[in-house]
Each structure stands twice: as structure tokens, then as C-alpha cells.
Design a protein around this motif. Structure first.
Motif, PDB file in Angstrom:
ATOM      1  N   CYS A   1       1.394  -7.665  -5.638  1.00  0.00           N
ATOM      2  CA  CYS A   1       0.060  -8.160  -5.304  1.00  0.00           C
ATOM      3  C   CYS A   1      -0.976  -7.385  -6.112  1.00  0.00           C
ATOM      4  O   CYS A   1      -0.996  -6.150  -6.087  1.00  0.00           O
TER       5      CYS A   1
ATOM      6  N   TRP B   1       5.100 -13.521  -3.701  1.00  0.00           N
ATOM      7  CA  TRP B   1       3.701 -13.914  -3.574  1.00  0.00           C
ATOM      8  C   TRP B   1       3.354 -15.103  -4.469  1.00  0.00           C
ATOM      9  O   TRP B   1       4.089 -15.456  -5.396  1.00  0.00           O
TER      10      TRP B   1
ATOM     11  N   PHE C   1      -1.161 -12.782  -5.659  1.00  0.00           N
ATOM     12  CA  PHE C   1      -1.807 -12.270  -4.456  1.00  0.00           C
ATOM     13  C   PHE C   1      -0.920 -12.575  -3.256  1.00  0.00           C
ATOM     14  O   PHE C   1      -0.295 -13.637  -3.180  1.00  0.00           O
ATOM     15  N   CYS C   2      -0.896 -11.632  -2.294  1.00  0.00           N
ATOM     16  CA  CYS C   2      -0.009 -11.802  -1.147  1.00  0.00           C
ATOM     17  C   CYS C   2      -0.625 -12.697  -0.073  1.00  0.00           C
ATOM     18  O   CYS C   2       0.105 -13.300   0.721  1.00  0.00           O
TER      19      CYS C   2
END
Length: 653
Positions: free
Chosen positions: A607, A616, A629-630
């Protein structure tokens, strides 16, 4: 402290040794580590006698020591005590490189105890010194090695040392509460949580031990996809004039198998693959019989040799792009049969060397070593047997999937690792059977002129025992690089509570046989922020023209590395370049900090905002998925920085 100490006494002065050892331990208790190290190292020097050094230099002639083999039980115990205490003292001052040398010497002592046994024993047979305290010392020494390797991020070796310590502890009957806390089910379970490497450990790691680690970077190259080549395992490969060649292999362990042949130009992988004439199959041959075989190239002659375990060689002329078959001769019967595979093969001095491999009649593997003179087309069977097991302390043990390389001057052929498939022998009801396979923790070199094996030391921060590894000797850099592989015995406990009784690797190591500063040669782990997915049977290879190092293909278990599309295993068709922070290593332009936030961690992503690792989602902006991005919160937190750094803009809906 220097690497070795000059010996000062011609006699084994046990009283003096005990006195030095006692004084050294008093200094240890006072945390005067330098004084303790000097005193106890001197005691060790007195024990081994005049004319020897301890710890021995890897260049001194291998692991075999007549002096160690002649020692009685008391002398061995005292020497093991000295080695352990010195290593412990050195590690207290964070001198990991020197501490490992003394711990490696402990293992060398035990190896010589093993070698002196009559009759000879297999490597997998446990041998103990007839002293419970000495056995306990070995367990403690292995545990200390494990602690040091974990600090170095070498989780594979950290786990393997605990695993061996626990196996040895059980064999020696050491079951006290204290020793089980050193190496028992608890410590083994704690170490089994790590992958190799583990993304949780690599993100923020700073190199603290330059003698044992170097920086590196794996770069995935834009390879034009081809349904014809695709992902594959068990293929033959070689490099010639900047081209990477791939022959045969299979999509999975159970097939389908191929006999196709392709090459790509390494300077332009985006151009994709070029098809070559397929391997010519005779009516009596099956495609499965050419999988898991090897191919080697004679760069000067422009010919590539493919060996299918028969008394013939298939030759591909790289200028004419044509196949031909050469019949060979041998005095006596051919030492292997046509089903023989999973061996290693190299070319040196216009000779083709073959070692190891297995067949349905001996799945545990073999130690056959043979050579074909490419000028006379005549085979020489140096030794080893493909059809029966016989231990020999002066000859490498039976195995499949070992690795070979040849030194720069073509004086020695080196053999490392491999799998003695004892579990497979159990399934087939064959000799050598056991519940666990034996992964060899050894290295041998063959003197091409003297025609003799020598068992070598494995110094430094080395890869743990494995088979099916990718390995290359880079002649331009004069370095050996190893990546990935498989261990059929080391356990892994997943976060979901599932225990695997095997491990796949994605760690990278480099060996420098001739350090520029004149220091002793040693393995180092290559610490990378990102890395390809854990895999075995990949090709790691060097381009002799550019000196660049690459990796292609291989496979992994679909449960060890979760994969929704493939139930049992997944094969790869990706191409990566390894860049190393050494002269000529092509490391210029690598942004280490950027990689720490954006590089793939095997099958997972980092992330960009919080640094966590997982499956992700990639950014949907104009950066084309450069960052991940998580969740939406991290996307909001990291968007401004990502936009400024990478020039990413939101796509219009």
C-alpha cells in the motif's frame, strides 16, 4: 579480531585450554567480550595444534580435516565449547560475520565426525559425539545461527537451522525443558510463520551487515505475451549472443508437455518470441521424456547440446537453425536409462558434465557423475550409481535437481544442494525411504584435471538447502547468483492456520569467489524491496555480452501462493532483470525508497500510503496502476503525494 589465528602450541595442553576457557567465560560474564573472545580463541588454537588455523579459511582446501577426525570425545567437546563461546561473544557485539565463521566451524567439526564413521554413512544419517553435553552444544550452536540469520533477514536459513536442531535434539534424546525451549516445537512453530523472504520484514530493513548483505532490485521487463510460450516449468534453456532460448517443458507437473523451441532478444523483450524448428520427436519418444532435461551451449562453436539421458546428443546449430543427432560411445554399459531426468549439466573445456537426477526405479535421486568429450564423442563414467544406494564420504550423495556451475578459469565444476527424495522413496516402496526428504546442505567441487571431488565449505550468509533453484555463474562479474527454489521438508504456517510441509522461495543470494579486497569469499543475501513470486524450476541466467542477470518462468503451488484460477500449481512466463549494487551490476537509476512503496512483494502489493502488504487494488488513474492502495482511506491519504510524485491524474468517467 582477524579471520584466523596463528597456532601457538605443538601439544594439546588440556589444562591450559581449560584455564583459558575458564578465564574467558569470566570475561564473558563481565561482558568484556573482546578479552573473552581473545582468550577462548587462543584455547581453540591450542586444541587444534600447530600448523592449523581456526576457523579455517574456505580457500584452505575444503571441509575435511584429519585433525578433527583424530580428536577424542573430550577434545571434541572442548573445541565445540570454544567455538560456541567465541561465536556467542562476537554476536553480543553484533559481529555477525565473524560469529558465523565460528558457528560454521562447529558444523565442520560435526561433519568430520560424520565422515570418520565406519562403515560410511549417508548425509541424512544422524551422528552424535558420545557426550550429551556436546550434543546439547550443537543444538545451541544451531539456534544461535538461526538467530543471526533471522537478524540478516535470511528467514530460510533461520528456519532450516531450527529445523535441523529440533531433528538432532530428538535423535540425541535431549528432552529437558530448557533444551526444548532452545530448539523444540515452540521455537520451530515461531520460525515457521515466515516466508522467504517475508514482506513484513523487508520494507524498512536497512543494511547493517555489508559483509553479509548487498542491495539489489528486481525489475519486471515488458515481455510481449505469447500463448505459444506462456507459463512453463521443467524447460531447457541457454543464452547465446544476447538471445535467450527456451526448449520444451510443461504447463504443469502433469502436463501438457511441449517440444517447441523459441528465443527472444534480451535487449528487446517487448518484441516477443521468435519460433524455431521444434525438437524432432521420434515415433518411440514421448514429449514427457524431454521435459526436465538440460541444454548447454558451446558459445564458440555456436552449437547447443540437448541430452535426453540416452547414448546420443541432440545438437542445434545456432547459425543454420537446424537439428542433428550425434551418436556417442562409452566403455561398458551406459550408467543411466532413458527415463532419467532432473539432473544438472554444464560445459567446460569442450566437455559436457552431468550429475545427479532420478528415474522411476530410484526416485530418491542418484549420484552418477559422467562426462562426454564433445570432440571425441566419448563418455566417461567417473562414478556414482543410478540403480542402488551406497554411502561414500568422498563422493556427493544421491539427489535430484542439484545446481552446477564452472569457475572462470574452468578448473573446477561446482555442485551445490539438491533433493534426496526420501519421501518419494516411501511412496514407491524403495530403499532410502523416510517421512521427510533430505535437502542437501553441501557444496562440492570437481577438479577437472585431477578428476577428484572435494567437499567445500559454504561460508557467509548462504541460501538454505533447496532444490529446483535458479542459479547462474556470471563470467563478466565473476559472481554466482541463486534465486528461488523448493524445500520439500521445511514447514510453513500460513496466517489462515494451515501448515504446509514444504516451502517455496523468492530470496536472492550472491557468491563472490574472489573479493576485490582480498577478503575470504562468502555468500551474501541480496536485499530487495520487491521480488518476483515464490517459485521453483525457474531459469536464472546471465547474458555474457552485457553482464546482465535475468530470471524467467517456473512454477509455484497454488495453495502456498493462493491462486483462484489454478487448483494445484501455477506456472509463470514472466521475465525479470536483477540489478545489483556492485560495480557492473546495472544498479544506476534504482530508486530504493520508491521501490519500498511501489514494488511487488511476490504475489502481493505494498500500500502506497500505509505500507501494509496484501492483494490491494491498483490506482485507476493515468499512472496505469503504478501504485496500490489497501482501502479508500489510504487512497485519500496518499493521493496528493502520488499525484505530485508520479504525475497521476484521475481518469474521466
Amino acid at each position: 579480531m582477524e579471520d584466523t589465528l596463528e597456532l601457538v602450541s605443538p601439544d594439546i595442553a588440556r589444562a591450559q585450554v581449560n584455564e583459558l576457557l575458564g578465564e574467558g567465560r569470566k570475561s564473558l560474564a563481565k561482558r568484556d567480550h573482546q578479552h573473552a573472545t581473545n582468550l577462548i580463541a587462543k584455547a581453540a588454537s591450542l586444541l587444534v595444534g600447530k600448523g592449523s588455523v581456526i576457523p579455517q579459511d574456505p580457500r584452505s582446501g575444503g571441509i575435511v580435516s584429519t585433525r578433527y577426525q583424530q580428536m577424542d570425545e573430550e577434545q571434541l567437546f572442548l573445541l565445540l565449547s570454544c567455538c560456541y563461546d567465541v561465536s556467542y561473544s562476537l554476536w553480543q557485539t553484533s559481529n555477525g560475520a565473524e560469529a558465523l565463521k565460528w558457528l560454521e566451524e562447529m558444523e565442520a567439526i560435526y561433519r568430520n565426525v560424520h565422515i570418520r564413521q565406519k562403515p560410511a554413512r549417508f548425509d541424512w544419517d544422524f551422528v552424535t559425539v558420545n557426550n550429551p553435553d556436546a550434543s546439547e552444544l550443537r543444538v545451541k550452536g544451531l539456534r544461535l545461527q538461526s538467530d543471526i540469520f533471522l537478524a540478516l533477514l535470511n528467514t530460510g536459513m533461520a528456519l532450516q537451522r531450527i529445523f535441523v536442531a529440533d531433528q538432532f535434539r530428538q535423535h540425541a534424546g535431549l528432552n529437558s525443558y530448557n533444551i526444548r525451549n532452545v530448539a523444540g516445537p515452540g521455537p520451530l512453530s515461531a520460525m515457521s510463520q515466515w516466508r522467504h523472504p517475508d514482506p513484513k520484514l523487508t520494507k524498512d530493513h536497512q543494511l547493517q551487515y555489508p559483509d553479509l548483505q548487498i542491495r539489489g532490485s528486481w525489475l519486471k521487463l515488458p515481455l510481449k505475451k505469447s500463448s505459444a510460450v506462456g507459463g512453463r516449468q521443467g524447460f531447457a534453456h541457454f543464452v547465446w549472443k544476447g538471445r535467450f532460448y527456451v526448449l520444451a517443458g510443461s504447463r504443469a507437473a502433469a502436463g501438457p508437455w511441449m517440444h517447441d523451441f523459441f528465443y527472444m532478444t534480451l535487449a528487446r523483450p517487448q518484441d516477443g518470441w521468435t519460433e524455431l524448428p521444434y525438437y524432432p520427436m521420434a515415433n518411440t519418444e514421448y514429449m514427457a521424456t524431454i521435459s526436465q532435461r538440460q541444454m548447454c551451449v558451446d558459445e564458440t562453436a555456436g552449437k547447443a547440446y540437448f541430452f535426453t539421458s540416452q547414448k546420443q546428443l541432440d545438437v542445434f546449430d545456432l547459425s543454420a537453425n537446424t537439428w542433428s543427432r550425434v551418436h556417442t560411445r562409452i566403455d561398458g554399459s551406459f550408467p543411466i536409462d532413458r527415463h532419467y531426468g532432473e539432473f544438472a549439466m554444464v560445459i567446460a573445456r569442450n566437455r559436457l558434465y552431468v550429475f545427479g537426477g532420478d528415474s522411476p526405479d530410484q526416485v530418491i535421486g542418484s549420484n552418477v557423475f559422467m562426462m562426454c568429450d564433445l570432440e571425441t564423442k566419448r563418455w566417461t563414467h567417473y562414478g556414482g550409481d543410478a540403480f542402488r544406494l551406497k554411502p561414500d564420504a568422498n563422493w556427493p550423495g544421491p539427489r535430484k535437481w542439484p545446481s552446477l556451475w564452472v569457475d572462470k578459469d574452468e578448473e573446477r565444476v561446482y555442485l551445490i544442494f539438491g533433493d534426496g527424495d526420501r519421501f518419494g522413496a516411501t511412496q514407491q516402496g524403495q530403499k532410502g525411504a523416510a517421512d521427510l526428504s533430505h535437502l542437501y546442505d553441501d557444496c562440492w567441487s570437481w577438479d577437472i584435471t585431477g578428476e577428484k571431488w572435494r567437499r567445500e565449505r559454504i561460508p557467509g550468509n548462504a541460501p538454505c538447502p533447496r532444490s529446483e533453484a535458479g542459479l547462474t555463474y556470471n563470467r563478466k562479474l565473476d559472481k554466482v547468483v541463486a534465486y528461488g527454489g523448493y524445500n520439500a521438508s521445511l514447514p510453513y504456517d500460513s496466517p489462515m492456520g494451515q501448515r504446509f510441509f514444504f516451502s517455496y522461495f523468492a530470496d536472492t543470494f550472491i557468491y563472490d569467489p574472489h573479493p576485490a579486497d582480498g577478503s575470504s569469499p562468502a555468500w551474501k543475501q541480496v536485499i530487495t524491496r520487491g521480488f518476483p513470486t515464490y517459485r521453483a524450476q525457474c531459469a536464472v541466467f546471465s547474458d555474457s555480452e552485457s553482464g546482465k542477470i535475468y530470471m524467467f518462468g517456473g512454477y509455484t503451488n497454488s495453495q502456498f501462493v493462493p491462486d483462484k484460477k489454478n487448483f494445484i500449481s501455477r506456472s509463470f512466463g514472466d521475465l525479470w532483470q536483477l540489478r545489483l549494487d556492485i560495480p557492473g551490476g546495472d544498479f544506476e537509476g534504482v530508486d530504493v525508497e520508491e521501490e519500498a512503496r511501489t514494488a511487488k512483494q511476490g504475489p502481493w502489493q505494498r500500500c502506497y500510503a500505509c505500507g501494509s502488504t496484501g492483494p490491494w487494488k491498483k490506482c485507476g488513474g493515468s499512472c496505469n496502476g503504478r501504485v496500490f492502495f489497501c482501502d479508500t482511506d489510504c487512497q485519500k491519504d496518499g493521493w496528493k503525494e502520488h499525484k505530485q510524485t508520479h504525475g497521476c491524474t484521475a481518469r474521466k468517467k
